[in-house]
Design a protein around this motif. Structure first.
Motif, PDB file in Angstrom:
ATOM      1  N   GLN A 148       0.840  -1.193   0.000  1.00 18.40           N
ATOM      2  CA  GLN A 148       0.000   0.000   0.000  1.00 18.40           C
ATOM      3  C   GLN A 148       0.880   1.251   0.000  1.00 18.40           C
ATOM      4  OE1 GLN A 148      -3.468  -0.046  -0.111  1.00 18.40           O
ATOM      5  NE2 GLN A 148      -3.123   2.127  -0.578  1.00 18.40           N
ATOM      6  N   GLU A 149       0.832   2.016  -1.076  1.00 16.35           N
ATOM      7  CA  GLU A 149       1.567   3.266  -1.125  1.00 16.35           C
ATOM      8  C   GLU A 149       0.841   4.333  -0.310  1.00 16.35           C
ATOM      9  OE1 GLU A 149       2.275   4.508  -5.067  1.00 16.35           O
ATOM     10  OE2 GLU A 149       3.440   2.723  -5.631  1.00 16.35           O
ATOM     11  N   GLY A 150       1.598   5.202   0.302  1.00 13.99           N
ATOM     12  CA  GLY A 150       1.003   6.292   1.069  1.00 13.99           C
ATOM     13  C   GLY A 150       0.415   5.866   2.389  1.00 13.99           C
ATOM     14  N   LEU A 151       0.870   4.723   2.934  1.00 11.85           N
ATOM     15  CA  LEU A 151       0.372   4.297   4.244  1.00 11.85           C
ATOM     16  C   LEU A 151       0.998   5.198   5.311  1.00 11.85           C
ATOM     17  CD1 LEU A 151      -0.049   0.605   5.281  1.00 11.85           C
ATOM     18  CD2 LEU A 151       0.699   2.291   6.925  1.00 11.85           C
ATOM     19  N   SER A 152       0.168   5.781   6.152  1.00  8.11           N
ATOM     20  CA  SER A 152       0.666   6.801   7.078  1.00  8.11           C
ATOM     21  C   SER A 152       0.465   6.472   8.548  1.00  8.11           C
ATOM     22  CB  SER A 152      -0.009   8.144   6.791  1.00  8.11           C
ATOM     23  OG  SER A 152      -1.424   8.036   6.906  1.00  8.11           O
ATOM     24  N   GLY A 153      -0.277   5.405   8.899  1.00 14.43           N
ATOM     25  CA  GLY A 153      -0.503   5.116  10.303  1.00 14.43           C
ATOM     26  C   GLY A 153      -1.040   3.730  10.521  1.00 14.43           C
ATOM     27  N   ALA A 154      -0.877   3.239  11.758  1.00 19.54           N
ATOM     28  CA  ALA A 154      -1.391   1.916  12.140  1.00 19.54           C
ATOM     29  C   ALA A 154      -1.596   1.903  13.646  1.00 19.54           C
ATOM     30  CB  ALA A 154      -0.436   0.808  11.713  1.00 19.54           C
ATOM     31  N   ALA A 155      -2.532   1.024  14.096  1.00 17.31           N
ATOM     32  CA  ALA A 155      -2.822   0.934  15.535  1.00 17.31           C
ATOM     33  C   ALA A 155      -3.446  -0.416  15.842  1.00 17.31           C
ATOM     34  CB  ALA A 155      -3.773   2.051  15.960  1.00 17.31           C
ATOM     35  N   PHE A 156      -3.180  -0.893  17.079  1.00 21.07           N
ATOM     36  CA  PHE A 156      -3.885  -2.073  17.581  1.00 21.07           C
ATOM     37  C   PHE A 156      -5.303  -1.671  17.997  1.00 21.07           C
ATOM     38  CE2 PHE A 156       0.470  -3.573  18.288  1.00 21.07           C
ATOM     39  CZ  PHE A 156       0.380  -4.908  17.937  1.00 21.07           C
ATOM     40  N   HIS A 157      -6.243  -2.590  17.799  1.00 20.14           N
ATOM     41  CA  HIS A 157      -7.587  -2.373  18.318  1.00 20.14           C
ATOM     42  C   HIS A 157      -7.533  -2.500  19.841  1.00 20.14           C
ATOM     43  CE1 HIS A 157     -11.889  -2.791  19.039  1.00 20.14           C
ATOM     44  NE2 HIS A 157     -12.088  -2.347  17.788  1.00 20.14           N
ATOM     45  N   PRO A 158      -8.165  -1.592  20.588  1.00 20.22           N
ATOM     46  CA  PRO A 158      -8.052  -1.633  22.056  1.00 20.22           C
ATOM     47  C   PRO A 158      -8.670  -2.874  22.696  1.00 20.22           C
ATOM     48  CG  PRO A 158      -9.690  -0.021  21.376  1.00 20.22           C
ATOM     49  CD  PRO A 158      -8.992  -0.460  20.132  1.00 20.22           C
ATOM     50  N   ARG A 187      -3.353   6.925   2.295  1.00 15.24           N
ATOM     51  CA  ARG A 187      -3.951   7.530   1.110  1.00 15.24           C
ATOM     52  C   ARG A 187      -4.830   6.499   0.401  1.00 15.24           C
ATOM     53  NH1 ARG A 187       0.361   8.673  -1.313  1.00 15.24           N
ATOM     54  NH2 ARG A 187       0.652  10.685  -0.264  1.00 15.24           N
ATOM     55  N   GLY A 188      -6.131   6.752   0.415  1.00 17.35           N
ATOM     56  CA  GLY A 188      -7.077   5.845  -0.203  1.00 17.35           C
ATOM     57  C   GLY A 188      -7.088   4.469   0.419  1.00 17.35           C
ATOM     58  N   HIS A 189      -6.765   4.389   1.716  1.00 19.54           N
ATOM     59  CA  HIS A 189      -6.575   3.067   2.326  1.00 19.54           C
ATOM     60  C   HIS A 189      -7.089   3.049   3.763  1.00 19.54           C
ATOM     61  CE1 HIS A 189      -4.555  -0.576   3.691  1.00 19.54           C
ATOM     62  NE2 HIS A 189      -3.984   0.123   4.653  1.00 19.54           N
ATOM     63  N   LEU A 190      -7.902   2.059   4.074  1.00 23.10           N
ATOM     64  CA  LEU A 190      -8.296   1.731   5.441  1.00 23.10           C
ATOM     65  C   LEU A 190      -8.553   0.229   5.462  1.00 23.10           C
ATOM     66  CD1 LEU A 190      -9.067   2.574   8.346  1.00 23.10           C
ATOM     67  CD2 LEU A 190     -11.432   2.816   7.531  1.00 23.10           C
ATOM     68  N   ALA A 191      -7.753  -0.501   6.219  1.00 24.64           N
ATOM     69  CA  ALA A 191      -7.838  -1.961   6.210  1.00 24.64           C
ATOM     70  C   ALA A 191      -7.695  -2.490   7.625  1.00 24.64           C
ATOM     71  CB  ALA A 191      -6.756  -2.559   5.304  1.00 24.64           C
ATOM     72  N   PRO A 228     -10.779   2.360  -6.285  1.00 20.98           N
ATOM     73  CA  PRO A 228      -9.893   3.466  -5.904  1.00 20.98           C
ATOM     74  C   PRO A 228     -10.634   4.508  -5.080  1.00 20.98           C
ATOM     75  CG  PRO A 228     -10.666   3.796  -8.136  1.00 20.98           C
ATOM     76  CD  PRO A 228     -11.289   2.509  -7.660  1.00 20.98           C
ATOM     77  N   SER A 229      -9.907   5.169  -4.225  1.00 17.43           N
ATOM     78  CA  SER A 229     -10.496   6.222  -3.400  1.00 17.43           C
ATOM     79  C   SER A 229      -9.495   7.358  -3.292  1.00 17.43           C
ATOM     80  CB  SER A 229     -10.831   5.685  -2.010  1.00 17.43           C
ATOM     81  OG  SER A 229     -11.266   6.715  -1.163  1.00 17.43           O
ATOM     82  N   ARG A 230      -9.990   8.595  -3.426  1.00 17.40           N
ATOM     83  CA  ARG A 230      -9.105   9.759  -3.348  1.00 17.40           C
ATOM     84  C   ARG A 230      -8.925  10.252  -1.931  1.00 17.40           C
ATOM     85  NH1 ARG A 230     -11.428  14.129  -7.350  1.00 17.40           N
ATOM     86  NH2 ARG A 230     -13.250  13.708  -6.025  1.00 17.40           N
ATOM     87  N   SER A 231      -9.733   9.774  -1.004  1.00 18.45           N
ATOM     88  CA  SER A 231      -9.647  10.259   0.374  1.00 18.45           C
ATOM     89  C   SER A 231      -8.398   9.712   1.060  1.00 18.45           C
ATOM     90  CB  SER A 231     -10.890   9.840   1.163  1.00 18.45           C
ATOM     91  OG  SER A 231     -12.036  10.451   0.628  1.00 18.45           O
ATOM     92  N   HIS A 232      -7.811  10.566   1.850  1.00 18.98           N
ATOM     93  CA  HIS A 232      -6.657  10.168   2.654  1.00 18.98           C
ATOM     94  C   HIS A 232      -7.117  10.064   4.099  1.00 18.98           C
ATOM     95  CE1 HIS A 232      -2.227  11.039   3.986  1.00 18.98           C
ATOM     96  NE2 HIS A 232      -2.703   9.896   4.453  1.00 18.98           N
ATOM     97  N   ILE A 233      -7.095   8.849   4.647  1.00 17.59           N
ATOM     98  CA  ILE A 233      -7.484   8.661   6.055  1.00 17.59           C
ATOM     99  C   ILE A 233      -6.316   9.127   6.916  1.00 17.59           C
ATOM    100  CG2 ILE A 233      -8.329   7.049   7.764  1.00 17.59           C
ATOM    101  CD1 ILE A 233     -10.154   7.418   5.330  1.00 17.59           C
ATOM    102  N   THR A 234      -6.520  10.209   7.617  1.00 16.82           N
ATOM    103  CA  THR A 234      -5.422  10.858   8.348  1.00 16.82           C
ATOM    104  C   THR A 234      -5.316  10.424   9.796  1.00 16.82           C
ATOM    105  OG1 THR A 234      -6.860  12.724   8.869  1.00 16.82           O
ATOM    106  CG2 THR A 234      -5.521  12.881   6.868  1.00 16.82           C
ATOM    107  N   SER A 235      -6.416   9.964  10.425  1.00 14.69           N
ATOM    108  CA  SER A 235      -6.379   9.658  11.853  1.00 14.69           C
ATOM    109  C   SER A 235      -7.433   8.608  12.182  1.00 14.69           C
ATOM    110  CB  SER A 235      -6.625  10.928  12.676  1.00 14.69           C
ATOM    111  OG  SER A 235      -6.532  10.661  14.061  1.00 14.69           O
ATOM    112  N   VAL A 236      -7.140   7.804  13.211  1.00 16.70           N
ATOM    113  CA  VAL A 236      -8.050   6.757  13.667  1.00 16.70           C
ATOM    114  C   VAL A 236      -8.181   6.834  15.186  1.00 16.70           C
ATOM    115  CG1 VAL A 236      -8.372   4.264  13.928  1.00 16.70           C
ATOM    116  CG2 VAL A 236      -7.629   5.198  11.736  1.00 16.70           C
TER     117      VAL A 236
END
Length: 852
Positions: free
Chosen positions: A399-409, A420-424, A443-451
């Motif tokens: 995934q290009e433009g991957l900007s963040g990751a987190a464990f589920h609480p 960028r265009g990614h939420l998995a 494809p999606s143009r939205s950039h998911i910036t925060s979770v």
């Protein structure tokens, strides 16, 4: 005559400078023994196995703590041909010789091309008749004249030239083994084609206190340095301080870091249980205690920190760095203690590629797991049991433009990645494999910036279009959109869920902070807007985690940290330049310094305190204080010169100098002239008056190569500059012309040493102790006491040498806190503090110079 191998008594003198012959310079003294050059070059290879001669036993007394030479053994004197004062020579005279004084005079006369020399006189006309007089009556006289009869001392023996400083020819010290025996009498053949030797003024040759060192009587060859494949030659001055290749007695200790990395990083501000703010700048993790007005620093990284996370206990921190150019700077993750600042674990060496995009601790099992996302082409996600260093599993997200990751609480085996265009969602199985569920379809143009997460586990996301989306799970385990609404105009920088169910969101473009009630379907509670100078919102963190008082810290896109709440105004806690930072100048009489950057801000500081900051209409890249300390000159990228009042920061004058950037600016020593080096290769000279507030153009000296650094000569007659290709150029400020001969300029004394190339700073190039053979020096600065040299290179290394730094074997103290080019370094008044700026990362650091 020269010292005989078997008897020190038979040798009347040793020539230290010769008008007719240059001896090989490949020799030295090691462990008390003289050695010759390899391959039997120079003085031969026969080992010294005899008793010490005067060269070994007495030369050590030439440099004495009392400032005098051992008169009973020998003296260094200068002899001059009375008929031709350009013919001169320095000799080490053996006062123990058994040869008559008259024969010694004849031998000295042969050296000076005088047939039948019979008389020696002092500069005042007094005749010297014996060794006894040399030892006693004329013990404090160092210059003597030889003549065939009555001497007429006519005028000064020194030839002076304004444009071409005079040159001293120094010959090497004769070693003790295999010296050629020369007859005591007779004329030695000399070549008529050999040039005469010109001497510098007496004050430049002889030390006022009479001290001599071995360097004073050794011939120095030009230094040759290879820079970017081209060899450059730098010529030694007649006299300079002795070179010492040992590391300096003092070292650098990081005292303060200004700024905050908000221009290109998210989720990088926390508050520790101690009340300290935690954030990072360049390769330094900063722990700032506002109550004590003090900082602590974790400096375990060797390249820029790219991401960070705090352990659920809030006592440990994980930080990941980018990869450097050498093996010591591989991408990896470090886990360290906030109390001791000690590194506890390091993992990822060799596993991570170009850097670490994201790092996060697990929540449910008390932070036993940690994830890391590689910033390479495949964006590999890996999960580690960090206490044991075990890799539990990894998967290529591709995934290009991957900007963040987190464990589920609520599930340590469930990981959410976004970009960028990614939420998995990634579910890690017991065998280490991952099952992927894409929530945002391509494809999606939205950039998911925060979770963020609701208390029941629902996922909250923010995107670059300004929308907040809440995802829930149905009975079959499938995710669906429960709620979606527009929260901001354009991009959202961050989300944070407070304890009472209030969600805070910050806008990068609209600079707004809004509060939403998650218990009432995200009804807006309140909002506020940050001032334009602060920039957009990059991250938010509560001032007192666990308390519902509404006070928060905000990190902004312009590298500032603010504190306040939605009910009151925000005030600045940390100021940083918002874009590239290149301009730096030290005050001549106080521990003040000024900075200027591409954000059009100019700031005045006193160590860790900001005194004032102003916003100009131009991007400034060069600064210089007037010698009186009243005015500050700033050169802009558009060719303007701004003159600023240091007392209040008001811009007093703006001059259009040229159409190219003014890369370097400097006043001469008396402050009546300013020189500006331009990107177009020319030097612009202005006459200065009224304590630095009145300027009149004198002229310009045309050049062709862009200029980067500049120094004035002590007398204000010359300027030296460095080009973008690291050529050292000289300019005559009086005749307004380039000076073509570097040999003619080698004895000029320089007010500063900001030029990165030259004989006295050559040791910082191609140094044998560097990890990279192709190190490019970007900046250097000489201390006011002329005993230290600070140097910064294009890879972010900061080094402290002794000055002068001549040899590539010069040792140093080194710090690595930058990834990119270290743009500028300057000593403050008193030489107790060094200031550095980081160029592209806009970082500003203060270093204390402490005893080793």
């Amino acid at each position: 005559m020269y010292i005989d191998e078997d008897s020190e008594e038979s040798s009347p003198f040793v020539m230290l400078t010769s008008p007719s012959k240059s001896w090989p310079a490949s020799y030295g003294k090691k462990n008390g023994m003289w050695y010759a050059s390899p391959g039997n070059q120079g003085w031969g290879s026969k080992p010294a196995s005899r008793k010490p001669s005067i060269m070994e036993a007495d030369l050590g007394t030439l440099s004495t703590t009392s400032g005098s030479i051992k008169r009973s053994a020998g003296r260094v004197i200068r002899i001059i041909n009375n008929l031709d004062h350009s013919v001169q020579c320095r000799v080490l005279l053996n006062l123990r010789t058994s040869q008559p004084f008259e024969e010694v005079l004849e031998d000295l006369g042969q050296v000076l091309k005088i047939n039948g020399a019979k008389k020696m006189y002092t500069g005042t006309g007094q005749e010297v008749r014996s060794f006894s007089q040399l030892r006693n009556e004329f013990a404090d006289v160092d210059t003597f004249y030889l003549a065939t009869g009555t001497a007429l001392i006519a005028g000064s023996p020194i030839r002076r030239s304004r444009s071409r400083p005079s040159v001293v020819a120094a010959a090497p010290i004769l070693p003790t083994e295999e010296l050629p025996k020369v007859p005591l009498r007779g004329t030695r053949p000399r070549s008529k084609s050999r040039p005469r030797i010109l001497y510098a003024p007496e004050s430049e040759i002889l030390r006022p206190n009479g001290e001599y060192t071995m360097l004073d009587i050794m011939k120095e060859e030009p230094t040759k340095v290879t820079i970017r494949g081209l060899r450059r030659t730098f010529y030694p001055p007649v006299h300079h301080a002795p070179a010492d290749n040992s590391p300096p007695d003092k070292k650098l200790q990081l005292q303060w870091v200004h700024g905050y990395r908000g221009i290109d990083a998210r989720r990088n501000l926390w508050v520790l249980p101690t009340g300290e703010l935690l954030y990072y700048v360049a390769a330094v993790a900063v722990l700032f205690d506002r109550d004590e007005d003090a900082q602590r620093h974790y400096i375990g990284h060797t390249e820029d920190i790219m991401c960070m996370d705090v352990h659920p206990s809030r006592e440990l921190v994980a930080s990941g760095q980018k990869a450097g150019r050498d093996r010591k700077s591989q991408a990896h993750v470090r886990i360290w203690s906030t109390e001791s600042l000690q590194t506890l674990y390091v993992f990822g060496m060799g596993e991570l590629d170009t850097g670490v995009t994201a790092v996060a601790f697990s929540q449910l099992n008390g932070g036993s797991y940690i994830l890391a996302v590689d910033s390479g082409r495949e964006s590999i996600l890996s999960v580690w049991q960090w206490q044991w260093g075990h890799l539990l599993g990894k998967v290529a997200t591709l995934q290009e433009g991957l900007s963040g990751a987190a464990f589920h609480p609520l599930d340590d085996n469930l990981i959410i990645t976004h970009g960028r265009g990614h939420l998995a969602f990634w579910h890690r199985r017991k065998d280490g494999f991952f099952e992927r569920t894409d929530i945002v379809k391509q494809p999606s143009r939205s950039h998911i910036t925060s979770v963020q997460f609701e208390p029941d586990g629902d996922v909250i996301t923010a995107d670059s279009d300004g929308f907040i989306t809440i995802y829930s799970v149905d009975s079959d385990g499938a995710y669906f959109v429960r709620t979606e609404f527009e929260a901001h105009n354009k991009g959202i920088g961050c989300l944070i869920m407070l304890g009472e169910g209030t969600l805070l969101s910050g806008g990068e473009k609209d600079r707004k902070i809004a509060a939403w009630d998650s218990l009432q379907n995200y009804k807006k509670i309140a909002d506020t807007k940050l001032p334009e100078a602060a920039g957009g919102v990059r991250t938010i963190y509560p001032q007192r985690p666990g308390r519902n008082d509404g006070n928060i810290y905000v990190g902004t896109t312009r590298n500032n940290i603010l504190e306040g709440s939605l009910q009151r105004r925000f005030t600045q806690v940390v100021f940083g330049h918002g874009r590239q930072l290149w301009g730096l100048a030290a005050h001549p009489e106080d521990e003040l310094y000024a900075t200027a950057g591409h954000d059009k801000h100019v700031a005045l500081w006193r160590k860790n305190k900001l005194i004032w900051t102003i916003q100009t209409g131009y991007e400034c890249v060069a600064l210089a204080f007037h010698p009186f300390g009243t005015a500050l000159a700033a050169g802009s990228t558009e060719g303007h010169l701004l003159v600023i009042n240091c007392d209040n920061g008001s811009v007093m004058l703006t001059l259009r100098v040229c159409g190219s950037p003014l890369n370097c600016v400097s006043y001469n020593q008396v402050g009546d002239m300013i020189a500006m080096g331009s990107q177009n290769g020319s030097i612009y000279l202005f006459r200065v008056s009224r304590d630095g507030f009145s300027y009149k153009k004198v002229n310009k000296i045309r050049g062709s190569q862009p200029l980067t650094h500049l120094d004035w000569s002590m007398d204000g007659n010359f300027v030296q500059t460095v080009t973008i290709d690291f050529d050292l150029l000289f300019w005559d400020a009086k005749s307004l012309s380039p000076e073509r001969s570097p040999i003619a300029m080698k004895d000029v004394k320089w007010l500063t040493s900001n030029c990165t190339v030259g004989f006295l700073v050559a040791g910082q190039w191609s140094n044998r102790y560097y990890s990279s053979a192709n190190t490019i020096i970007a900046t250097c600065s000489r201390s006011a006491a002329h005993d230290m040299l600070a140097s910064g290179d294009a890879e972010g290394y900061l080094r402290l040498y002794r000055y002068p730094c001549i040899s590539p074997r010069a040792e140093f103290h080194e710090s690595k806190v930058y990834s990119g080019m270290l743009a500028c370094a300057r000593f403050l008044c008193g030489d107790h503090t060094l200031i550095t700026v980081g160029g592209t990362d806009a970082s500003l650091m203060v270093w204390d110079i402490v005893e080793e």
